[in-house]
Design an enzyme around this catalytic site. Structure first.
Site, PDB file in Angstrom:
ATOM      1  CG  ASP A 189      -2.810   7.465  -1.535  1.00 38.55           C
ATOM      2  OD1 ASP A 189      -1.623   7.798  -1.551  1.00 38.55           O
ATOM      3  OD2 ASP A 189      -3.376   7.000  -0.522  1.00 38.55           O
ATOM      4  CG  HIS A 262      -0.819   9.383   1.240  1.00 40.64           C
ATOM      5  ND1 HIS A 262      -0.046   8.365   0.731  1.00 40.64           N
ATOM      6  CD2 HIS A 262      -0.813   9.211   2.582  1.00 40.64           C
ATOM      7  CE1 HIS A 262       0.406   7.605   1.722  1.00 40.64           C
ATOM      8  NE2 HIS A 262      -0.034   8.095   2.861  1.00 40.64           N
ATOM      9  CD  GLU A 325       1.298   6.232   5.875  1.00 47.53           C
ATOM     10  OE1 GLU A 325       1.773   5.196   6.338  1.00 47.53           O
ATOM     11  OE2 GLU A 325       0.862   6.301   4.707  1.00 47.53           O
TER      12      GLU A 325
HETATM   13  C1  TNX Z   1      -0.720   2.774   5.617  1.00 49.68           C
HETATM   14  S1  TNX Z   1      -3.444   3.135   7.015  1.00 49.68           S
HETATM   15  C2  TNX Z   1      -1.449   3.696   4.905  1.00 49.68           C
HETATM   16  C3  TNX Z   1      -1.736   3.462   3.473  1.00 49.68           C
HETATM   17  C4  TNX Z   1      -1.086   2.208   2.970  1.00 49.68           C
HETATM   18  C5  TNX Z   1      -1.193   1.114   4.007  1.00 49.68           C
HETATM   19  C6  TNX Z   1      -0.623  -0.202   3.583  1.00 49.68           C
HETATM   20  C7  TNX Z   1      -3.064   4.570   6.452  1.00 49.68           C
HETATM   21  C8  TNX Z   1      -3.777   5.693   6.992  1.00 49.68           C
HETATM   22  N1  TNX Z   1      -2.093   4.750   5.505  1.00 49.68           N
HETATM   23  O1  TNX Z   1      -1.359   4.582   2.711  1.00 49.68           O
HETATM   24  O2  TNX Z   1      -1.715   1.833   1.788  1.00 49.68           O
HETATM   25  O3  TNX Z   1      -0.527   1.514   5.180  1.00 49.68           O
HETATM   26  O4  TNX Z   1      -0.978  -1.204   4.503  1.00 49.68           O
END
Ligand code: TNX
Length: 757
Positions: A189, A262, A325
C-alpha cells in the site's frame, strides 16, 4: 472413565463457536489420562492435528502419542477419513465414556473436529504450562458439522503497520481455531511494501520504510508526524514459512499486490512507473492519494515480474490485484497516458482503467492463478467473469452477482478497524462503528438477490486495516472477540442468528482469551443507550448491556460513573439539560466496562422537521435531518463521523419546522471548535424566522470576527418573536491543506446540533 460432578463450565450446546450444525448431548463423559492415544489413518491428518495434540499434551502433561489406528475404541481418540460425509471440511464427532471417534471428509474436517474438541475441554487446555489437577474430561456428545460458505476469510493489512512473522502465525492460529480458511494478506500500500521481490530489490530496501507516521488521526487539524521510522518486510523464506504454517492449519493465503492506486511505496522505489516527475515518498499519512501507476507496457512488464514471483511463493489458487480507490486524474493530466490511451483505442480514463485491469487479469491467468479484485474493478464494465471482494455495499454486490461474477462479501459490518462501541475509552479508530452485535446480526445478502445469483457468493471476509493499529496488543483488541461473530456468520447456515445464545457462549471464549493472554476487547459489555424524544418535551433514555451478570451504574451530573453510582433499573426521563454517564459492572468480579456519555439538551427544535438546502452527510445510513435535532450534543465525545453532520465544502443551510408557532429568542449551532480532527466551525451565521415559510425576517447574525478559535457553538440571541419556521444559514469559508490531494481545498464543516430556545 467415570462421570464427574465438577462440570467444566456449561453444557456442550453453550460452548462451541461457530455453532455446529447438529449436536446431541449424551450421558457421561470421556476423560483424558496418561494412557490416552490418538489414532489416525493418514499422515496428512497427523500434520494438521499434531499442533493441537501437542498443545493438549503440554497443558495436561499426558504423552498423547499419535499412532496408526488399530481399531481400538477404548481410551482412544480415533480420527478416520470418511468420504461418505456431505463434503469438504465436514466432520462428525462422537464422545462417549469409552472414547472419542472423529470421522472427517478431509484433513480440514479432521482439524475442525479437533478445534471443536478443544472448545469442549476446560479453558485450562489453552495454558502454555502444565495445569495441575486439571479436569480433562469432555461431555458425551454427538456432533455433525459442515460449513455454509467455502470462503471464510480474514484479511490483514501489514502495510500501514508491519506485523512480525510470529504475530502472523498467531493470527493464523486464531483463524483456524474458529474454522476460518482464507487469509487475505494485504502486502502493499502507500505506506509500505512488505514482500521481498528479487527482481526489484528497491521495493523493500526503499519501499518498506517510511521516515515517520502521522500522530493521532490523519485528518486531525495541524496533524504532526511522530519522527519515528517505521517499516519491515517479509523475506521470501519467511513467506514460505508462513505459507507452510497456514497449510497445516488448512488456510489458503490470498496475497494482495494492490495496483494501480495505493502505490506510493512502489513509486518511491521505482519512480519511472509514475505519471509525474518524482521523487515520490512512502506516505506518512493515510487516505486516498493521487499518485498512481502509469499504464505503460513497462509498468505491465514490471507487474508481470512481481506477480510472477508472488505466484511462485503461494500455492493457493488466487492472486488479489487490488484495484481499489483509484483516482485517475493523473492519467488525464499526463501526455504519456493520453498517448497510451490513444494507441490502445481507449476514449476515456475509465476505459484506460478497465484496460489496465484487464491486462493485469490476463497476466495473473497466464501465471496459472485466478485474479481477485476489489469491486472497483467492475466500474466501467469488465471483460468476462472475475472474482470480486465487494466492500462498497449491497448495490455493488447485487450488480456483481447478477452479472455472473463470483463475490466475496466484505460489508462495512465486517470492518474490524471500526470502533466497537461508543464508549469514550475506545482507542482511536479510523471511523465508523461495528459493534460485535452489528457484526453478528448484519444481513449478509440482500433479499432482492435472486437464487441463481446467490450461488455466486463464495463467502465473506473480515477486514483489519491497520492505519491506527500499530501494536500487536491493539490488533488483538480489534480482532477479538469480533472474530468469533464473523466466524459464526460464515459457518452457520442460517442468515438470521439469535444473539442471546451467542452472547452466552461468548462468555466462555472471553475467559479463554484471558487464559491465552489475548488482549480481547470487553466492549460488548459496554452500556448502549437508546434516546427517544417525548411528545411533551424532554427525553426518555434507555440503557442496556449485553452482559447478563452486569449491572448498569450511572450519574446525571457529568461525573464519571463507577461501581457505587446510581443503579439503573428503568428508563430515565430527562427534561432539563443533563449529562448521563454510565458503566456496566460485572456483579461477579466487580470489573467495570466502558464509559458512555450522553449530553442531552431538550429544546424547542428537538425532534422537529428539518429541510436541508445544502447536501449533508452523516455516513453509515443515519438521516442528517434527524440527527441535527435529536437533542444529543457530541461536543465532548471522541470523534465518530456518524455522530456529526458534515457539510463537505458547502455552507450548512437548514429550515426547521417547529410544527406550530412558538415563542423563541435564541438559536444555537454546535460544532467542535478545535476539539477534534478536521472539525471546522462555520465562519458566520444568520437566522431568519417565518410564519409561512415564504416571507422571512432576519432576526440575528454572527460575523466571522465574533467566532473565537476555541468556541464550540455559535449563539444568536434576539428579542423574543413568535414563529413556526426558523432558517439557519452558516457559511463554510475555510480552506485547508489536504494530505490526500496535496493542495488547499474547502473543508467539511461538522455540526452536531441546532438548538432553539
Ligand atoms: C478503504 S476497503 C480501503 C482501505 C482503507 C480502509 C479503511 C478498501 C478496498 N480500501 O485502503 O484502509 O477503507 O477502513
Amino acid at each position: 472413565m467415570t462421570a464427574t460432578d465438577s462440570l467444566p463450565e456449561a453444557g456442550v450446546e453453550a460452548r462451541v463457536i461457530p455453532m455446529p450444525r447438529r449436536q446431541r448431548t449424551g450421558s457421561g463423559r470421556f476423560r483424558f489420562d496418561a494412557e490416552t492415544r490418538v489414532c489416525i489413518d493418514s499422515e496428512e491428518v497427523r500434520r494438521c492435528i499434531s499442533p493441537l495434540v501437542e498443545m493438549l499434551s503440554r497443558s495436561t502433561g499426558f504423552a498423547l502419542p499419535i499412532v496408526k489406528d488399530d481399531g481400538s475404541e477404548t481410551n482412544t481418540v480415533r480420527v478416520l477419513a470418511d468420504a461418505g460425509l456431505s463434503g469438504p471440511e465436514c466432520y462428525r464427532l462422537r464422545v462417549t465414556n469409552a472414547g472419542i471417534l472423529i470421522r472427517a471428509f478431509d484433513r480440514a474436517g479432521a482439524l475442525y473436529a479437533w478445534q471443536t474438541l478443544r472448545q469442549l475441554l476446560p479453558a485450562g487446555i489453552e495454558a502454555s504450562q502444565p495445569v495441575r489437577d486439571g479436569d480433562w474430561t469432555v461431555p458425551a456428545v454427538e456432533i455433525e458439522d459442515a460449513p455454509r460458505f467455502a470462503y471464510r476469510g480474514m484479511h490483514l493489512d501489514v502495510s500501514r503497520h508491519f506485523f512480525s512473522v510470529g504475530f502472523i502465525k498467531r493470527y493464523l492460529d486464531w483463524m483456524a481455531k474458529y474454522k476460518l480458511n482464507v487469509f487475505h494478506w494485504h502486502l502493499t500500500d502507500d505506506q509500505g511494501w512488505r514482500i521481498e521481490i528479487a527482481g526489484y530489490p528497491r521495493l523493500t530496501s526503499v519501499g518498506a520504510w517510511r521516515p515517520a507516521t502521522v500522530r493521532g488521526h490523519t485528518l486531525d487539524r495541524d496533524a504532526s508526524l511522530d519522527g519515528c521510522a517505521h517499516g519491515g518486510y517479509y523475506t521470501q523464506d519467511e513467506v514460505r514459512e508462513i505459507v507452510e504454517y497456514a497449510c497445516t492449519r488448512c488456510i489458503t493465503i490470498v496475497p494482495e499486490i494492490d495496483m494501480p492506486g495505493h502505490c506510493s511505496a512502489l513509486l518511491a522505489a521505482y519512480p519511472q512507473f509514475g505519471c509525474r516527475e518524482g521523487p515520490f515518498e512512502v506516505e506518512t499519512h493515510f487516505g486516498v492519494f493521487r499518485d498512481i501507476l502509469n499504464p505503460s507496457d513497462e509498468t505491465l512488464e514490471m507487474a508481470k515480474d512481481v506477480l510472477g514471483e508472488v505466484a511462485a511463493l503461494f500455492p493457493g489458487p488466487y492472486l488479489h490485484i487490488g484495484g481499489d480507490e483509484v483516482d485517475t486524474a493523473q492519467w488525464e493530466d499526463s501526455d504519456e497516458c493520453r498517448r497510451i490511451a490513444q494507441e490502445r483505442g481507449l476514449d476515456s480514463t475509465k476505459a484506460l482503467y478497465r484496460d489496465f485491469i484487464a491486462r493485469l487479469r490476463r497476466t495473473v491467468n497466464e501465471l496459472g492463478k485466478e485474479p481477485i479484485g476489489w469491486d472497483d474493478i467492475l466500474d466501467g464494465g469488465s471483460d468476462g467473469p472475475v472474482t470480486v471482494t465487494v466492500w462498497r455495499g449491497d448495490e455493488k454486490l447485487v450488480a456483481a452477482a447478477r452479472e455472473g461474477h463470483d463475490v466475496i462479501l466484505a460489508p462495512a459490518a465486517f470492518y474490524f478497524d471500526f470502533y466497537q462501541s461508543e464508549s469514550l475509552d475506545e482507542p482511536l479508530a479510523v471511523h465508523g462503528l461495528t459493534t460485535l452485535r452489528d457484526m453478528y446480526e448484519c444481513r449478509l445478502i440482500p433479499e432482492s438477490l435472486e437464487a441463481p445469483a446467490r450461488k455466486r457468493i463464495l463467502g465473506g471476509e473480515g477486514l483489519l486495516w491497520t492505519e491506527y493499529v500499530a501494536t500487536e496488543a491493539h490488533a488483538e483488541y480489534m480482532l477479538m472477540p469480533r472474530l468469533c461473530a464473523l466466524a459464526e456468520r460464515l459457518w452457520c447456515s442460517s442468515d438470521a442468528l439469535p444473539w442471546t445464545p451467542f452472547a452466552a457462549r461468548l462468555r466462555h471464549h472471553l475467559r479463554r482469551f484471558e487464559a491465552m493472554n489475548v488482549n480481547a476487547s470487553g466492549s460488548v459489555y459496554n452500556v448502549t443507550a437508546d434516546v427517544t424524544a417525548l411528545p411533551e418535551g424532554g427525553f426518555r433514555v434507555s440503557l442496556d448491556t449485553a452482559g447478563d451478570r452486569h449491572a448498569i451504574r450511572y450519574t446525571l451530573d457529568g461525573s464519571a460513573a463507577h461501581a457505587a453510582s446510581l443503579l439503573y433499573e428503568s428508563p430515565l426521563t430527562v427534561t432539563s439539560r443533563s449529562t448521563v454517564r454510565a458503566v456496566s459492572v460485572d456483579t461477579d468480579d466487580g470489573r467495570t466496562y466502558g464509559d458512555i456519555r450522553l449530553e442531552l439538551s431538550p429544546n424547542k427544535a428537538s425532534g422537529c422537521d428539518v429541510t436541508l438546502n445544502t447536501a449533508a452527510e452523516t455516513g453509515w445510513g443515519l438521516h442528517p435531518e434527524r440527527r441535527l435535532v435529536d437533542g444529543l450534543l457530541r461536543r465532548e465525545g471522541f470523534f465518530l463521523h456518524r455522530q456529526w453532520t458534515g457539510f463537505d465544502g458547502v455552507s450548512p443551510d437548514a429550515v426547521l419546522d417547529l410544527r406550530d408557532a412558538q415563542r423563541i429568542s435564541r438559536v444555537r449551532v454546535g460544532f467542535a471548535g478545535r476539539l477534534h480532527r478536521a472539525l471546522y466551525p462555520p465562519t458566520s451565521m444568520r437566522v431568519a424566522v417565518s410564519d409561512d415559510a415564504s416571507s422571512w425576517r432576519q432576526v440575528g447574525r454572527v460575523h466571522a470576527a465574533d467566532i473565537g478559535p476555541g468556541d464550540r457553538c455559535i449563539e444568536v440571541e434576539f428579542e423574543a418573536v413568535t414563529a413556526r419556521y426558523v432558517h439557519v444559514r452558516c457559511e463554510n469559508g475555510v480552506s485547508a491543506y489536504s494530505h490526500e490531494t496535496k493542495r488547499e481545498q474547502p473543508v467539511t464543516v461538522y455540526i452536531d446540533q441546532i438548538e432553539v430556545f
